[in-house]
Design an enzyme around this catalytic site. Structure first.
Site, short mmCIF file in Angstrom:
data_model
loop_
_atom_site.label_atom_id
_atom_site.label_comp_id
_atom_site.label_asym_id
_atom_site.label_seq_id
_atom_site.Cartn_x
_atom_site.Cartn_y
_atom_site.Cartn_z
N ALA A 350 35.93 41.93 27.23
CA ALA A 350 37.30 41.46 27.10
C ALA A 350 37.46 40.73 25.78
CB ALA A 350 37.64 40.51 28.25
N ASN A 353 42.67 37.82 22.56
CA ASN A 353 43.85 37.81 21.70
C ASN A 353 44.88 36.84 22.28
OD1 ASN A 353 42.73 40.23 20.39
ND2 ASN A 353 43.25 41.17 22.35
N HIS A 385 36.85 32.93 31.18
CA HIS A 385 36.26 32.87 29.84
C HIS A 385 37.35 33.08 28.78
CE1 HIS A 385 32.95 33.79 26.87
NE2 HIS A 385 33.97 34.38 26.28
N GLU A 386 38.12 34.12 28.95
CA GLU A 386 39.12 34.42 27.92
C GLU A 386 40.25 33.38 27.92
OE1 GLU A 386 37.87 36.38 25.98
OE2 GLU A 386 36.49 37.48 27.27
#
Ligand code: BES
Ligand code: ZN
Length: 952
Positions: A350, A353, A385-386
């Site tokens: 992943a 952005n 995490h993202e």
């Protein structure tokens, strides 16, 4: 009663700052592919992309010209960009290519007088503007811009270069205009294309992956993380398709451009941000959404996937995780929307952005009938995490890539906190030890490891940047953050507040940690930076020896191969400031920073309670015997994480010749009474090494007999717990351990297990109804395919091709590598380089699966070395994780002959290179040498021990 203690550098132990890491996947992407392929493709692009005015494009010795340096000069600072991009989702029938066209205007401020403009650009072809130049320049505020003297593309360093006939003036603003075309290739980097079939029709998605250095492949930009700017994005796309970018949609209208009726979508300007976080996507995906405190949350995926509810889990968990991080960081999510999208082709797992997170399908889409608990955990942690990066990474960004470890390492730690918020019952934080600490121990114990922190000047080229995405960057920091004493909320919050929308380095974080320590009066023996630097600036970690007979506690650099030579000097002499937490006979001692304490006596002593410290522990023989005694009589007296750790420490200390291999094997004797997941998983991981070393030798048989005996009670336990395999165990860890029970029972040849998996698989083949629970599918498929022949393989392949969810396809793709038929394996290897058979994103891992199979090992190695230059040039970094590949196909190497082959391979391909796998080649050589010695020294003992254990 014993005590915790602190010994500083010379004789130190430690357990403080260290801790958890993340599920760090070794990700080593390289961009060499782009560079290589660019050379071939530039000529065939439809618009003129030639160079003008200057000859350059040279690959020879670098000169000292600014355009031969990889780093941008500091003379120009971007303020904002206006970028319009138009990806064509239909192939041009004349050229056979998919392309995109674009226009960009960047407004920049001149910080130092200069007559040179360098802006990153890779594989873009420019339409000539005024005076036949590749760009045009205007100035703001009345003054006249100098004219362009010459302009060209510098391919090696990836610049568009403009030489001016006069100086740009300090503090003045200018606009640089360009029109360009690029290829929308299927190379997984920059602006690229992803394809999939829907109802028998091939569909194309245009999407992006910019990190680390591919934004320059989408439009000319100052492509360094500190060059933050505001981006005004417009996408042109076919009627009826959906355009997405970081910002909210501002307006969308139908327009006619060059005779085409198309849709033009304009996005709200972004926040001030780095180029690597941009994203542009055109697709005809569907979405589901909800709104939480004014933030719009959407999940996008292929229409059938959304219709089947596969985005629901992600949608349900995103809101709570986002809210958790807002609280954790004390900072509200700064954007009006948070989109997440699942893409059929995606290289990493992943990508964070800002406002438009991209995923591979397996990392976002969940379906109860197909997904295992492990798949579900991955989705929860990867979302966490993202989302963690939205602040740590996106809002505050590292100044340069040498500090990448802090960005990824920190996100890899807090992903556990976010996932815990989403699924509190799972106790995911306990898994840090298995997923991160053990993972990074394995590479950080090699002499060819490297410090977390690299020097800025050592990280220049894109391939060097890509190489930083490794297990050390991902998993080591977690070990340094586990003890929350230093990473207090306060310090993180002030750090984020100070550097919001800007850039920072790791020393800035230490300053904020120090402020928190000072404010709270936390008792630490030295400054935060003195403590942390011993862990960050030198590679490796210590083994701490607790000698209960002398009372002495000491530390030493832990090297898997004690004879290997450490050639990198360290200013800390490979000594660390180690915090320690330990227990003595069932009483946990509170962690303390004490000096000159000793541990002795006849009670058993256990150090590094719950493995909060990033170090291994060794004891004197007497204490080892006492610990083995506790394991065999009352193992629950030792905390479960430490049971896992005792096994792992023992096996690794044995590999490093610090203790005997027999002592390590003895830690597995109590396993016939163990029911918990973590110790089993740790044992299985370590026994894997035995399988790799011995599955082609006479040790194999007796080892199988021993392990079968050890695992049978676990198998029986799960059989009755699940009422003869009808139910699913309740606990998350129990579900994991059920998989271990079946995998190991079948692997060691327990007939009942093999019958069970064959019967399930046959039932599926006959009835076309799959009776296997998703948790068990990977292992059941694998065992059935291993036991079967072409019929089973072909059935699984057709199921793979027709799978409606990538998570099911992935289980089959793994299991297809389990066959024992060399011809099937060879054919499967061929498939990995045919994107119609195996997607590019999956090629590396498939080859590695095959190499894991004892029959596939040499086939995979032969395949990789025969095709290296093809793989390297055609697949390149954009789609291949070279370090995983190199490590994966050489894992079993343990003979002189294999070592020679490996060295030959290195030599033969020196010219082609190994890109992001360069370090992995050396690591593999080091590992092979260590394996050869290990087998020579241990084979007989190990054989004797297994044989003796077989006897009643
Ligand atoms: N920033 C990375 C993705 C990335 C990796 C981009 C390498 C470019 C090169 C992202 O935040 C990440 O770390 N993703 C991980 C998942 C995570 C749960 C460890 C991944 O892709 O596996
Ligand atoms: Zn990350």
């Amino acid at each position: 009663m014993g005590k915790g203690f602190f010994i500083s550098k010379a004789v130190g132990i430690a357990a403080i700052i260290v801790g958890a890491g993340a599920l760090a996947t070794i990700i080593a992407l390289s961009v060499v592919y782009s560079q290589e392929k660019a050379k071939n493709n530039d000529n065939v692009l439809p618009t003129d992309g030639g160079t003008t005015s200057k000859p350059p494009v040279t690959t020879t010795a670098p000169s000292n010209e600014p355009w031969d340096k990889y780093r941008l000069p500091k003379s120009l600072v971007p303020d904002h960009y206006n970028v319009t991009l138009w990806p064509r989702l239909k192939q041009n029938l004349t050229t056979g290519l998919f392309i995109f066209t674009g226009q960009s205007t960047v407004e920049f401020v001149c910080a130092e007088e200069t007559d040179l403009i360098l802006i990153h650009s890779n594989k873009l072809n420019y339409t000539k503007r005024e005076n036949n130049h590749l760009a045009s320049l205007t100035s703001l505020g009345g003054v006249k811009a100098p004219s362009i003297k010459s302009s060209w593309l510098q391919q090696v360093t990836q610049y568009l270069v403009l030489q001016l006939d006069g100086k740009l003036m300090k503090d003045h603003r200018y606009h640089l205009h360009t029109d360009f075309t690029g290829e929308l290739a299927d190379d997984l980097g920059g602006f690229y294309r992803s394809e999939y079939m829907e109802d028998g029709v091939k569909k194309v998605v245009a999407t992006t992956q910019m990190q680390p250095t591919d934004a320059r492949k989408a439009f000319p930009c100052f492509d360094e993380p500190a060059m933050k700017a505001i981006f005004h994005i417009t996408l042109i796309h076919d009627l009826g398709t959906v355009a997405l970018s970081n910002g909210e949609e501002k307006e969308s209208s139908n327009v006619n451009i060059e005779g085409h009726d198309v849709q033009k979508t304009v996005f709200q300007p972004t926040e001030k941000m780095s180029t690597y976080l941009l994203a542009f996507i055109v697709s005809d995906f569907s979405f589901i959404n909800n709104t939480i405190d004014g933030v719009l949350i959407r999940i996008f995926a292929r229409t059938p996937a959304i219709a089947a509810g596969q985005g629901d889990y992600a949608l349900n968990k995103t809101g709570p995780i986002l809210k958790f991080f807002e609280k954790y960081y004390n900072s509200s999510y700064p954007l009006p929307k948070s989109d997440q999208i699942a893409l059929p082709d995606f290289n990493a797992g992943a990508m964070e952005n800002w406002g438009l997170i991209t995923y591979r399908e397996t990392a976002l889409l969940y379906d109860e009938t197909f997904s295992s608990n492990s798949n579900k955990q991955r989705i929860a942690t990867i979302i966490a995490h993202e989302l963690a990066h939205m602040w740590f990474g996106n809002l505050v960004t590292l100044r340069w890539w040498n500090d990448l470890w802090l960005n990824e390492g920190f996100a890899s730690y807090v992903e556990y906190l976010g996932a815990h918020e989403a699924e509190p019952e799972w106790n995911v934080k306990d898994l840090i030890v298995l997923s991160d600490v053990h993972r990074v121990f394995a590479v950080d114990a090699l002499a060819s490891s490297h410090p977390l922190s690299s020097k800025e000047e050592d990280i220049q080229k894109p391939a060097q940047i890509s190489e930083l995405f490794d297990a050390i960057s991902y998993s080591k920091v977690t070990s340094l953050t586990q003890n929350n004493k230093l990473i207090s909320l306060f310090s993180l919050q002030t750090y984020l507040a100070e550097f919001a929308f800007g850039n920072a380095g790791y020393t800035d974080l230490w300053s904020h940690l120090q402020m928190a320590v000072d404010a709270t009066g936390t008792d630490i023996p030295e400054t935060v930076s003195n403590i942390m630097n011993t862990w960050v600036l030198q590679m490796g970690f210590p083994v701490v020896t607790v000698n209960t007979s002398t009372g002495i506690i000491s530390q030493k650099h832990f090297l898997l191969d004690p004879d290997s030579e450490v050639t990198t000097p360290s200013i800390y002499n490979y000594e660390w400031i180690v915090p320690i937490k330990w227990m003595k006979t069932e009483t946990i001692q509170h962690p303390k920073w004490l000096k000159n304490e000793s541990v002795s006596g006849s009670d058993w002593v256990l150090a590094n309670i719950n493995v909060v410290g990033y170090y291994r522990v060794n004891y004197d023989q007497g204490n080892w015997e006492r610990l083995l005694g506790v394991l065999s009589t009352n193992h629950v007296a030792i905390p479960v994480i430490n049971r896992a750790q005792l096994v792992d420490d023992a096996f690794n200390l044995a590999r490093a010749k610090i203790i005997s291999t027999v002592l390590a094997l003895r830690t597995t004797k109590y396993l016939n009474k163990e029911r918990e997941y973590m110790p089993w998983e740790s044992a299985v991981g370590n026994l894997d090494f035995f399988y790799l070393m011995f599955d082609r030798s006479e040790v194999y048989g007796p080892m199988q007999d021993y392990l079968r005996n050890q695992v049978t009670p676990l198998f029986t336990h799960y059989k009755s717990l699940t009422d003869n395999w009808k139910n699913v165990p309740v606990g998350h860890m129990d579900q994991y351990n059920q998989v271990n029970a079946i995998s190991l029972a079948c692997r060691t040849g327990l007939r009942e297990c093999q019958n069970l998996t064959n019967q399930w698989f046959n039932q599926w083949m006959e009835t076309k109804l799959n009776p296997i629970h998703p948790n068990l599918r990977s292992t059941v498929y694998c065992n059935a395919i291993a036991a079967g022949g072409a019929k089973e393989w072909e059935f699984a392949w057709s199921q793979f091709k027709n799978a409606s969810i990538a998570i099911e396809a992935d289980k089959l793709r793994y299991a297809l590598a389990c066959t024992k038929q060399p011809w099937l394996l060879n054919r499967y290897l061929e498939y990995t380089l045919d994107p119609n058979m195996i997607r590019k994103q999956d090629a590396t891992s498939t080859i590695v699966y095959i190499a894991n199979n004892v029959i596939g090992q040499s086939l995979a190695w032969d395949f990789v070395r025969a095709r290296w230059s093809y793989i390297f040039t055609q697949y390149g970094g954009g789609s291949f994780s070279f370090s995983n590949l190199v490590n994966g196909v050489t894992e079993r190497f343990s003979t002189e002959y294999e070592l020679q082959q490996l060295k030959q391979f290195k030599e033969d391909n020196a010219e082609v290179g190994f890109g992001s796998g360069t370090l992995a080649v050396d690591q593999s050589i080091e590992r092979t040498i260590a394996n050869i010695k290990w087998i020579a020294e241990n084979k007989q003992n190990v054989l004797d021990w297994f044989k003796a254990e077989e006897k009643p």
